[in-house]
Design a protein around this motif. Structure first.
Motif, short mmCIF file in Angstrom:
data_model
loop_
_atom_site.label_atom_id
_atom_site.label_comp_id
_atom_site.label_asym_id
_atom_site.label_seq_id
_atom_site.Cartn_x
_atom_site.Cartn_y
_atom_site.Cartn_z
N TYR A 130 0.80 -1.21 0.00
CA TYR A 130 0.00 0.00 0.00
C TYR A 130 0.84 1.27 0.00
CZ TYR A 130 -4.08 -2.87 0.95
OH TYR A 130 -5.08 -3.79 0.86
N TRP A 159 -4.42 7.69 -3.44
CA TRP A 159 -4.27 6.73 -2.34
C TRP A 159 -5.41 5.70 -2.37
CZ3 TRP A 159 -0.91 4.83 0.96
CH2 TRP A 159 -1.36 4.05 2.01
N CYS A 163 -5.19 1.70 -3.19
CA CYS A 163 -5.63 0.70 -2.21
C CYS A 163 -6.70 -0.22 -2.80
CB CYS A 163 -6.16 1.39 -0.95
SG CYS A 163 -4.88 2.13 0.08
N ASP A 167 -6.32 -4.25 -3.11
CA ASP A 167 -7.29 -5.16 -2.49
C ASP A 167 -7.74 -6.25 -3.45
OD1 ASP A 167 -7.20 -3.83 -0.09
OD2 ASP A 167 -9.02 -2.66 -0.43
#
Length: 199
Positions: A130, A159, A163, A167
């Motif tokens: 991340y 960001w 992410c 995921d």
């Protein structure tokens, strides 16, 4: 592999030609630039460049809607197998050709390293998937799905986009090439505005 190069632009007349020139045209299935309501000569420069670059597609936002909206518009308009996001005030280094030559459809993401204008290196490693979302990856377009650049006060929209991609547990390749020049710090850049609490 068809690669879509994507760039949102706002008042980028100082850098836009350098950015466009740095894209290896032999790898450019399409180059999509969203002019996000620029008030300088950015749009005119883009239109002039387009005369000699058939791959360049210009999308105009009549008013400034913000970087995240422009990023998402770029992605929505892309039709290539992979997308490569490059900010309008940055540029690729020659090693980008070594990265692009490795994009063969095997992996979801192909990573490369960045050099900041002060000489500091951003080296992407596998220790924290991340960390440092940034524009140092080429992404399979079909992986993106519902991942979006968001509008937040506390952090730039890349960001949440990053992410959401992570995921999905994408497969990835780390090319270890220094292939991107990052124009940081720069007054009134997206990052600068967030750091100063102006976004």
């Amino acid at each position: 592999m068809k690669i879509s190069f994507l760039s949102p632009a706002f008042n980028s007349e100082e850098w836009i030609v350098t950015m466009l020139d740095s894209i290896p045209k032999e790898y450019a299935y399409e180059i999509i630039v969203v002019d996000d309501g620029s008030t300088d000569n950015t749009l005119a420069i883009l239109q002039d460049y387009q005369k000699n670059c058939a791959a360049l597609k210009i999308i105009v936002h009549p008013t400034n809607l913000g970087a995240s909206v422009a990023y998402n518009r770029c992605i929505a308009e892309a039709t290539g197998d992979y997308i490569a996001i490059i900010d309008s005030d940055d540029h690729y280094l020659p090693a980008i050709r070594n990265v692009l030559a490795q994009v063969d459809g095997t992996f979801d993401i192909y990573y490369y390293n960045m050099i900041i204008k002060n000489g500091f290196a951003f080296i992407k490693d596998e220790s924290n998937r991340y960390s440092l979302p940034g524009q140092f990856k080429i992404i399979r377009r079909s992986l993106i799905g519902d991942a979006k650049f968001t509008i937040r006060k506390d952090i730039a929209g890349d960001w949440d986009f990053n992410c959401a991609l992570m995921d999905k547990n994408p497969t990835s390749k780390y090319t270890n090439e220094f292939a991107y020049w990052y124009n940081y710090p720069r007054e009134n850049s997206e990052c600068d505005l967030h750091q100063r609490g102006l976004k």
